[in-house]
Write a protein that holds these residues in place. Structure first.
Motif, mmCIF file in Angstrom:
data_model
loop_
_atom_site.group_PDB
_atom_site.id
_atom_site.type_symbol
_atom_site.label_atom_id
_atom_site.label_comp_id
_atom_site.label_asym_id
_atom_site.label_seq_id
_atom_site.Cartn_x
_atom_site.Cartn_y
_atom_site.Cartn_z
ATOM 1 N N HIS A 1 6.678 -1.825 -3.118
ATOM 2 C CA HIS A 1 5.759 -0.743 -2.807
ATOM 3 C C HIS A 1 6.163 0.515 -3.561
ATOM 4 O O HIS A 1 7.362 0.798 -3.711
ATOM 5 N N LEU B 1 5.497 4.539 -2.999
ATOM 6 C CA LEU B 1 5.033 5.491 -2.003
ATOM 7 C C LEU B 1 5.142 6.901 -2.560
ATOM 8 O O LEU B 1 5.972 7.172 -3.442
ATOM 9 N N GLN C 1 5.551 10.942 -1.246
ATOM 10 C CA GLN C 1 5.821 11.828 -0.108
ATOM 11 C C GLN C 1 5.683 13.268 -0.585
ATOM 12 O O GLN C 1 6.423 13.734 -1.441
ATOM 13 N N GLY D 1 5.719 16.268 3.959
ATOM 14 C CA GLY D 1 6.470 15.169 4.536
ATOM 15 C C GLY D 1 5.716 13.878 4.738
ATOM 16 O O GLY D 1 6.337 12.854 4.940
ATOM 17 N N GLY D 2 4.373 13.911 4.703
ATOM 18 C CA GLY D 2 3.616 12.689 4.938
ATOM 19 C C GLY D 2 3.818 11.679 3.820
ATOM 20 O O GLY D 2 4.101 12.036 2.674
ATOM 21 N N ILE D 3 3.716 10.409 4.167
ATOM 22 C CA ILE D 3 3.953 9.337 3.200
ATOM 23 C C ILE D 3 2.644 8.584 2.966
ATOM 24 O O ILE D 3 1.989 8.162 3.920
ATOM 25 N N SER E 1 0.936 5.355 0.761
ATOM 26 C CA SER E 1 1.195 4.166 -0.027
ATOM 27 C C SER E 1 0.326 4.205 -1.279
ATOM 28 O O SER E 1 -0.889 4.337 -1.192
ATOM 29 N N PHE F 1 0.876 1.858 -4.164
ATOM 30 C CA PHE F 1 0.704 0.499 -4.644
ATOM 31 C C PHE F 1 1.560 -0.466 -3.834
ATOM 32 O O PHE F 1 2.632 -0.101 -3.373
ATOM 33 N N MET F 2 1.053 -1.685 -3.730
ATOM 34 C CA MET F 2 1.870 -2.804 -3.281
ATOM 35 C C MET F 2 1.639 -3.908 -4.299
ATOM 36 O O MET F 2 0.487 -4.271 -4.574
ATOM 37 N N ILE G 1 8.708 7.173 -4.091
ATOM 38 C CA ILE G 1 9.691 6.283 -3.473
ATOM 39 C C ILE G 1 9.314 4.834 -3.752
ATOM 40 O O ILE G 1 8.172 4.429 -3.552
ATOM 41 N N ARG H 1 10.137 -5.267 -0.070
ATOM 42 C CA ARG H 1 10.025 -6.038 1.161
ATOM 43 C C ARG H 1 10.785 -7.336 0.966
ATOM 44 O O ARG H 1 10.574 -8.041 -0.025
ATOM 45 N N LEU I 1 11.216 -2.984 5.081
ATOM 46 C CA LEU I 1 11.268 -2.371 3.766
ATOM 47 C C LEU I 1 12.645 -1.745 3.538
ATOM 48 O O LEU I 1 13.222 -1.166 4.461
ATOM 49 N N PHE J 1 14.371 1.034 0.945
ATOM 50 C CA PHE J 1 13.856 2.112 0.118
ATOM 51 C C PHE J 1 14.860 2.572 -0.919
ATOM 52 O O PHE J 1 16.080 2.575 -0.681
ATOM 53 N N GLY J 2 14.342 3.013 -2.074
ATOM 54 C CA GLY J 2 15.158 3.767 -3.001
ATOM 55 C C GLY J 2 15.313 5.193 -2.490
ATOM 56 O O GLY J 2 14.698 5.590 -1.491
ATOM 57 N N GLU J 3 16.142 5.948 -3.173
ATOM 58 C CA GLU J 3 16.423 7.326 -2.751
ATOM 59 C C GLU J 3 15.297 8.295 -3.100
ATOM 60 O O GLU J 3 15.277 9.418 -2.637
#
Lengths: 109, 115
Positions: free
Chosen positions: A33, A35, A37, A41-43, A45, A47-48, A86, A90, A97, A99-101
């Motif tokens: 994925h 993401l 942000q 602060g909202g996230i 998506s 692409f998946m 981000i 999965r 999930l 996550f990367g940093e």
């Protein structure tokens, strides 16, 4: 070493530039994925994907399963693209999930 | 179709109090995931629930944290006896089912501040 590594950590670009953010992972995955942000602060998506390439507007995401690598490209970047991007993978065995940093992107006018 | 809803959006608690964070998944979604984002850190998985079942809680701290997703109502993440280190943004996400073919949709997050 993190299971998901992103580069660069920070990226500053001028409006109109082509941007690439990279993601490498070290585990087997069922999907990857991208993401976004925003400072609020909202996230969201973006692409998946589990193979090949996807495009949505000015955004393009690619994945190479053999090399365990994905890239997110932004064409004709704009200041409103400024956000943290981000990468998340999965696992094969479950739905969690990892996550990367994140990559902090700043696009200057 | 309303998105994933979380409330409260901001929560302030004193050390030792309890924090209850709520997550209402998208309509038709029966799978809920909780993630935590500590200040200046990346997102980390906490727990994955289906209705009335905890499927994977491997990311949950062993003490003071619990989660539920009852048959009726929102999913609740409960933190007892909060400490300053619990200050973070807590996000939930939902999906209609599990599996690689399904997106997870994120809520706006609850920002917990422990004073």
């Amino acid at each position: 070493k993190n299971e998901v590594e992103q580069s660069p950590q920070n990226l500053t670009a001028q409006e109109g530039e082509f941007i690439t953010i990279n993601c490498s992972y070290s585990v087997g995955i069922s999907a990857l994925h991208w993401l976004q942000q925003h400072p609020g602060g909202g996230i969201v998506s973006l692409f998946m994907l589990s193979s090949g390439k996807k495009k949505h507007g000015r955004l393009i995401a690619t994945i190479n399963i053999q090399e365990k690598h994905s890239s997110l490209h932004i064409t004709a970047s704009h200041p409103r693209d400024s956000a943290v991007y981000i990468c998340a993978v999965r696992s094969v065995s479950g739905s969690r999930l990892t996550f990367g940093e994140g990559t902090q992107l700043t696009v200057n006018p | 179709n309303a998105g994933v809803m979380q409330n409260p959006r901001h929560l302030v608690r004193r050390r030792g109090q309890e924090a209850r964070l709520r997550c209402s998944p998208m309509k038709g979604h029966s799978h809920v995931y909780w993630y935590r984002q500590l200040p200046e850190e990346g997102l980390k998985f906490m727990v994955y629930l289906q209705k009335e079942n905890i499927i994977d809680e491997s990311g949950m701290p062993k003490e003071r944290f619990s989660a539920e997703f009852p048959k009726e109502g929102p999913s609740i993440l409960r933190i007892q006896q909060v400490v300053r280190g619990d200050s973070a943004a807590y996000f939930c996400a939902s999906s209609p089912t599990s599996g690689a073919g399904y997106e997870q949709y994120f809520g706006p997050g609850t920002r917990l501040t422990v004073t």
